[in-house]
Design a protein around this motif. Sequence first.
Motif, mmCIF file in Angstrom:
data_model
loop_
_atom_site.group_PDB
_atom_site.id
_atom_site.type_symbol
_atom_site.label_atom_id
_atom_site.label_comp_id
_atom_site.label_asym_id
_atom_site.label_seq_id
_atom_site.Cartn_x
_atom_site.Cartn_y
_atom_site.Cartn_z
ATOM 1 N N GLU A 132 0.479 -0.982 -0.141
ATOM 2 C CA GLU A 132 0.013 -0.120 -0.064
ATOM 3 C C GLU A 132 0.811 1.267 0.200
ATOM 4 O O GLU A 132 1.902 0.924 0.817
ATOM 5 C CB GLU A 132 -0.852 -0.217 1.198
ATOM 6 C CG GLU A 132 -2.387 1.231 1.462
ATOM 7 C CD GLU A 132 -3.115 0.827 2.727
ATOM 8 O OE1 GLU A 132 -3.530 -0.400 2.557
ATOM 9 O OE2 GLU A 132 -3.434 2.065 2.757
ATOM 10 N N VAL A 133 0.202 2.143 -1.022
ATOM 11 C CA VAL A 133 1.244 3.530 -0.915
ATOM 12 C C VAL A 133 0.138 4.503 -0.427
ATOM 13 O O VAL A 133 -0.594 4.589 -0.504
ATOM 14 C CB VAL A 133 1.962 3.154 -2.238
ATOM 15 C CG1 VAL A 133 0.636 3.928 -3.443
ATOM 16 C CG2 VAL A 133 3.166 4.789 -2.364
ATOM 17 N N VAL A 134 1.465 5.471 -0.016
ATOM 18 C CA VAL A 134 1.064 7.169 0.737
ATOM 19 C C VAL A 134 2.461 7.612 -0.069
ATOM 20 O O VAL A 134 3.382 8.115 0.326
ATOM 21 C CB VAL A 134 0.872 7.083 2.268
ATOM 22 C CG1 VAL A 134 0.270 8.736 2.401
ATOM 23 C CG2 VAL A 134 -0.368 5.647 2.542
ATOM 24 N N LEU A 135 2.046 8.769 -0.846
ATOM 25 C CA LEU A 135 2.395 9.281 -1.548
ATOM 26 C C LEU A 135 2.844 10.874 -0.970
ATOM 27 O O LEU A 135 1.646 11.297 0.004
ATOM 28 C CB LEU A 135 2.284 9.980 -2.616
ATOM 29 C CG LEU A 135 1.852 8.402 -3.672
ATOM 30 C CD1 LEU A 135 2.224 9.487 -5.520
ATOM 31 C CD2 LEU A 135 3.477 8.073 -3.965
ATOM 32 N N ALA A 136 3.824 11.207 -0.676
ATOM 33 C CA ALA A 136 4.196 12.643 0.354
ATOM 34 C C ALA A 136 4.493 13.786 -0.980
ATOM 35 O O ALA A 136 4.328 13.734 -2.385
ATOM 36 C CB ALA A 136 5.195 12.386 0.317
ATOM 37 N N GLY A 137 3.923 15.343 -0.179
ATOM 38 C CA GLY A 137 4.109 16.088 -1.421
ATOM 39 C C GLY A 137 3.057 16.169 -2.175
ATOM 40 O O GLY A 137 1.658 15.963 -1.767
ATOM 41 N N ASP A 138 3.475 17.979 -3.531
ATOM 42 C CA ASP A 138 2.088 18.248 -3.360
ATOM 43 C C ASP A 138 1.690 17.364 -4.696
ATOM 44 O O ASP A 138 2.433 16.670 -5.610
ATOM 45 C CB ASP A 138 2.249 19.469 -3.954
ATOM 46 C CG ASP A 138 2.103 20.125 -3.121
ATOM 47 O OD1 ASP A 138 1.826 20.382 -1.937
ATOM 48 O OD2 ASP A 138 3.024 21.512 -3.509
ATOM 49 N N ARG A 139 0.239 16.753 -4.402
ATOM 50 C CA ARG A 139 -0.339 16.341 -5.751
ATOM 51 C C ARG A 139 0.248 16.560 -7.484
ATOM 52 O O ARG A 139 0.103 18.205 -7.616
ATOM 53 C CB ARG A 139 -1.927 16.485 -5.331
ATOM 54 C CG ARG A 139 -2.618 14.738 -6.694
ATOM 55 C CD ARG A 139 -3.858 14.915 -6.935
ATOM 56 N NE ARG A 139 -4.413 14.261 -7.663
ATOM 57 C CZ ARG A 139 -4.796 13.164 -6.724
ATOM 58 N NH1 ARG A 139 -4.484 12.838 -5.313
ATOM 59 N NH2 ARG A 139 -5.621 12.141 -7.852
ATOM 60 N N HIS A 140 0.691 16.014 -8.149
ATOM 61 C CA HIS A 140 1.124 16.336 -8.962
ATOM 62 C C HIS A 140 2.168 16.905 -9.304
ATOM 63 O O HIS A 140 2.830 17.351 -10.335
ATOM 64 C CB HIS A 140 -0.475 16.368 -10.085
ATOM 65 C CG HIS A 140 -1.231 15.567 -10.638
ATOM 66 N ND1 HIS A 140 -0.513 14.717 -11.072
ATOM 67 C CD2 HIS A 140 -2.187 15.747 -9.879
ATOM 68 C CE1 HIS A 140 -1.901 13.616 -11.809
ATOM 69 N NE2 HIS A 140 -2.862 14.274 -10.759
ATOM 70 N N SER A 141 3.118 17.173 -8.055
ATOM 71 C CA SER A 141 4.309 18.040 -8.134
ATOM 72 C C SER A 141 5.071 17.207 -8.958
ATOM 73 O O SER A 141 4.779 15.896 -9.563
ATOM 74 C CB SER A 141 4.450 17.732 -7.013
ATOM 75 O OG SER A 141 4.720 16.687 -6.021
ATOM 76 N N ARG A 142 6.634 17.551 -9.723
ATOM 77 C CA ARG A 142 7.001 16.331 -10.294
ATOM 78 C C ARG A 142 7.739 15.253 -9.554
ATOM 79 O O ARG A 142 7.537 13.891 -10.265
ATOM 80 C CB ARG A 142 8.114 17.347 -10.440
ATOM 81 C CG ARG A 142 7.909 18.704 -12.309
ATOM 82 C CD ARG A 142 8.998 19.587 -12.611
ATOM 83 N NE ARG A 142 8.266 20.594 -12.984
ATOM 84 C CZ ARG A 142 8.439 20.109 -14.394
ATOM 85 N NH1 ARG A 142 9.356 19.091 -15.539
ATOM 86 N NH2 ARG A 142 7.782 20.968 -15.475
ATOM 87 N N GLY A 143 7.875 15.416 -8.185
ATOM 88 C CA GLY A 143 8.641 14.436 -7.453
ATOM 89 C C GLY A 143 7.409 13.207 -6.574
ATOM 90 O O GLY A 143 7.764 12.462 -7.432
ATOM 91 N N ARG A 144 6.461 13.671 -6.801
ATOM 92 C CA ARG A 144 5.448 13.036 -6.536
ATOM 93 C C ARG A 144 5.184 11.867 -7.587
ATOM 94 O O ARG A 144 5.075 11.100 -7.513
ATOM 95 C CB ARG A 144 4.264 14.344 -5.847
ATOM 96 C CG ARG A 144 2.740 12.865 -5.710
ATOM 97 C CD ARG A 144 1.905 13.867 -4.508
ATOM 98 N NE ARG A 144 0.871 12.822 -4.159
ATOM 99 C CZ ARG A 144 0.052 12.915 -3.559
ATOM 100 N NH1 ARG A 144 0.194 13.637 -2.517
ATOM 101 N NH2 ARG A 144 -1.183 11.772 -3.118
#
Length: 437
Positions: A125-137
């Motif tokens: 299961e994944v939970v992404l960090a950072g702003d949604r649709h930022s390049r890193g995310r």
Amino acid sequence: MSTGGAAGRIAGLVERLLGRSLPLAIRTWDGAQAGPEGGPVLVIRSRRALRRLLWQPDEIGLARAWVAGEVDVEGDLDEALIRLDGTLRDLGDRGRFTSADRAEVIRLAVVLGALGPPLKPPPEEVVLAGDRHSRGRDQAAISHHYDVGNEFYELVLGPSMVYSCAYWAGADDETAADAVTLEDAQRAKNELICHKLGLQPGMRLLDVGSGWGSLVLHAAQNYGVEAVGVTLSVPQAEYAKQRVADAGLSDAVEIRVQDWRDVTDGPYDAVASVGMAEHLGAALWPEYAALLYSLLRPGGRLLNHQIVRSGRPRAGGLARPRRTFIDAYVFPDGELIPVGDVLERLEAGGFEVRDVQALREHYARTLRAWVRNLERGWHRAIELAGEGRARVWRLYMAASAVSFDAARIGVDQVLAVRPYGDGRSDLPLARPVGWSL
């Protein structure tokens, strides 16, 4: 049929809550079984599955139990999902349960020894960090899904290494379908795209989200174009570059690890976006359409091949769940929009839409072919990606096929053109035979 035990208690409670009989049998950790005979069996291997559902009584709770191996299906998974489809939707509607219902669920959990603190989600299961649709995310989201290992994808996708809906031309019935292989159907899909784009020798083609390079290779080999493929997945790019080199096409095909927002070397004669726009969501579509428009010469064509959701209102006017199995385990940050919204955004970006072809049934058939590949190579898949990840892929592909069959989601090829200033498009007046269904 009921033999009591944990299965009988669970079956009785579920039937009371839903007001109807179980669609398939249940077998529990104590060997008890309840429900109809002669079909698939939902196997609850551990009380831990019930604990997960107590703390997360929705799709995510059930998904966690599935990925952890605490819930399984004995028999045909496709049939089980079809039978369970309505039941899972009702259970997911948490608003339908009263406080008395919830109290009854807790009492059963006490009797079955399923109470306890919440369990840690499976590592898949994944939970992404950072702003949604930022390049890193976006990079992290693509890596989660596509960097599972090229060998794993070879096992699932087969020799074509195409991870999008195939085109099963001439396979309208099961007898005809047996004569068309997955590789045939993927080759036909690439051919259909090249026809729609009107590719000719010497043209420049951009493939946004080029995967393992199958489309750019097909276009360069069969149409003599110069092609650029961009992807955010390093393993994909390395694999595609090797395929290009092995085909002797390094002078004609360039594979880049590059964000689509950084592509600036237009003009191109044609742009393909196949299975890419699902990752954008609604928010980035205006920017995406504007960039692709700017990269095309006047008269240049765009082929957008994209999974879409039904534009019909949800039953009861319910909003989309906050988080789904697909969000948590498969395509984090992905978002499906109706095909009407796709057309609106393309036109707002300056494009003229010239053709729309629905391929919904084709994707259901493609997914089932991938599931068969995975099941045939199950032990190898576990060696390559781990059992949890293999279980994720098996469930998501099988469940997606059911959703395509039910027309909750579809897939459409949209052909658009950047018109000349005087309105010319250079497209044929009649739709060529090769574009037809």
